[in-house]
Design a protein around this motif. Structure first.
Motif, PDB file in Angstrom:
ATOM      1  N   SER A  44      -4.813   5.027  -1.991  1.00 33.99           N
ATOM      2  CA  SER A  44      -4.082   3.866  -1.463  1.00 33.99           C
ATOM      3  C   SER A  44      -4.612   3.482  -0.076  1.00 33.99           C
ATOM      4  O   SER A  44      -4.654   2.292   0.261  1.00 33.99           O
ATOM      5  N   LEU A 103       1.176   0.676  -4.331  1.00 33.59           N
ATOM      6  CA  LEU A 103      -0.053   1.391  -4.699  1.00 33.59           C
ATOM      7  C   LEU A 103       0.128   2.905  -4.641  1.00 33.59           C
ATOM      8  O   LEU A 103      -0.350   3.628  -5.514  1.00 33.59           O
ATOM      9  N   CYS A 122       0.794  -1.238   0.000  1.00 32.40           N
ATOM     10  CA  CYS A 122       0.000   0.000   0.000  1.00 32.40           C
ATOM     11  C   CYS A 122       0.817   1.273   0.000  1.00 32.40           C
ATOM     12  O   CYS A 122       0.503   2.206  -0.726  1.00 32.40           O
TER      13      CYS A 122
END
Length: 146
Positions: free
Chosen positions: A49, A27, A23
């Motif tokens: 995210s 992301l 994350c």
């Protein structure tokens, strides 16, 4: 008891490392590329995210977790994800996020899915404040960087 402790440490460490790299690195960087031509790229990348970080916790439904407890986890994981985003942006390091996630997850019942829902009121208030403060901090940091 030692098995439970070892299991809790392993789960907390795996979540701290795995979720942060997914994350906060993968992301987040993907969203910075998607929003690179937009104003407040760090803010939008953090929001998207973090929401995905929260939604990833829906997987716990497939492991027998209670519906209310899972939805609460999605909400507070999103809030904490925003705080982790700010920490990542502010420090420009991933390890403080990993350490904080590890410490938050380091609890005896982390390895089982028997968590029960808490009353919604305090959850909404406490993590709502985390969301607001994190967004303000990321916005202010992003504004200075632009």
């Amino acid at each position: 008891m030692p098995e439970m402790m070892w299991s809790s440490i392993c789960v907390a460490l795996a979540a701290g490392i795995g979720e942060k790299f997914l994350c906060r690195v993968t992301l987040f960087n993907l969203f910075t590329k998607i929003f690179e031509n937009k104003q407040y790229v760090l803010l939008w990348s953090s929001i998207f995210s973090s929401v995905l970080f929260g939604l990833f916790h829906l997987i716990n439904l497939g492991h027998g977790a209670a519906l209310d407890a899972t939805f609460q986890q999605v909400y507070y994981a999103t809030a904490i994800g925003l705080a982790f985003s700010y920490l990542h942006i502010f420090t420009n390091r991933i390890w403080p996020c990993i350490l904080m996630h590890f410490l938050l997850d380091l609890q005896p019942n982390i390895a089982n899915m028997n968590a029960e829902a808490s009353p919604w009121g305090p959850i909404l208030i406490i993590f709502g404040i985390v969301i607001i403060v994190s967004i303000i901090c990321i916005y202010a940091f992003n504004k200075v960087e632009n």
